[in-house]
Enzyme design. Structure first.
Site, short mmCIF file in Angstrom:
data_model
loop_
_atom_site.label_atom_id
_atom_site.label_comp_id
_atom_site.label_asym_id
_atom_site.label_seq_id
_atom_site.Cartn_x
_atom_site.Cartn_y
_atom_site.Cartn_z
N ASP A 51 0.96 -1.16 -0.42
CA ASP A 51 -0.32 0.36 0.06
C ASP A 51 1.09 1.17 0.28
OD1 ASP A 51 -1.97 2.07 0.48
OD2 ASP A 51 -3.12 0.89 2.12
N ALA A 52 1.22 1.56 -1.18
CA ALA A 52 2.58 3.11 -1.62
C ALA A 52 1.10 3.83 -1.85
CB ALA A 52 3.94 2.30 -2.13
N LYS A 53 0.58 4.13 -2.59
CA LYS A 53 -0.63 4.87 -3.45
C LYS A 53 -0.11 6.06 -4.15
CE LYS A 53 -3.64 5.20 0.06
NZ LYS A 53 -3.25 3.78 1.33
N ARG A 54 1.31 5.37 -4.79
CA ARG A 54 2.03 6.47 -5.74
C ARG A 54 1.61 6.47 -6.96
NH1 ARG A 54 4.67 6.78 -1.69
NH2 ARG A 54 7.20 6.03 -1.62
#
Length: 249
Positions: A88-91
């Protein structure tokens, strides 16, 4: 491939539960390290879940030591289980930067899926799909979605469907369980997209939304409510059964 590993784990463990390793060092008690804590969680839950979701923020805030524990946690899960790992990095960045992120996460860390932010469009998403699976933020579970997301999610869903045709079984969407009034509409329009659903547990989302998603590839993330519970295994069992009653029955 994420979907293949997910389906195998879902069927084997009769579970759509993903445990989120939001392992905030400030809340960990009785363990010498984040890695030791994560090892405990994995041992208690591996036969009850269909995967793990690791929120990179809780590791990055610790600097290089945190990144090392992130690498070691991923290696632990891969060595001890056959379960898929979502980072879960939401890049979301321009193409060449997105490619660097994708290489870091898929090639170096070896995760199976990454959460991505669609704000900058397809150029910021495609590099992840070329390496593996990506969950695109659609309607999240935070309070301020009215600022941007509510105004653009139909376009994001359209883009996700378009990308799924080009990259089959590699595109998913993130829809918070706290957005139950939108789930039926999104479900009808989502086609073969996979779903990542946060918000059941500490955020109070309604598990009954899963009845709208039977037959779809769905993972439901529960983090704090499980990993910081007094009895981790018992709590994970309760969530698995709660979700299964809505999704499988």
């Amino acid at each position: 491939m994420f979907i293949k590993k997910y389906r195998k784990a879902r069927d084997k463990n009769a579970s759509i539960l993903v445990v989120g390793l939001d392992s905030d060092v400030e809340r960990i008690k009785g363990f010498d390290s984040v890695l030791e804590f994560n090892e405990h969680i994995v041992k208690e839950t591996a036969d009850l879940v269909c995967g793990y979701k690791i929120n990179i923020a809780f590791y990055e805030k610790l600097g290089w030591k945190g990144y090392k524990e992130l690498e070691e946690t991923i290696e632990l899960i891969k060595n001890e289980t056959d379960l898929p790992i979502i980072l879960d990095a939401k890049r979301g960045d321009i193409g060449n930067t997105a490619r660097a992120y994708a290489e870091a996460y898929f090639d170096r860390l070896g995760v199976d899926s990454v959460t991505v932010n669609p704000y900058m469009g397809r150029d910021s998403i495609i590099p992840f799909l070329e390496k593996g699976h990506a969950f695109i933020l659609l309607l999240t579970s935070n309070k301020s979605i009215g600022d941007v997301e509510l105004h653009v999610y139909p376009k994001v869903l359209e883009l996700a469907r378009e990308l799924e045709k080009r990259y089959p079984s590699k595109v998913g969407i993130v829809v918070g369980a706290t957005r139950e009034e939108y789930v039926s509409e999104i479900s009808k329009r989502s086609g073969d997209l996979s779903w990542l659903i946060p918000g059941i547990g500490a955020q109070g989302g309604n598990p009954e939304i899963l009845r709208e998603l039977k037959g779809k590839d769905v993972v439901v993330n529960v983090s704090r409510a499980i990993i910081f519970a007094d009895n981790v295994r018992k709590t994970a069992e309760e969530f698995r059964e709660l979700l299964a009653r809505q999704y499988f029955d």
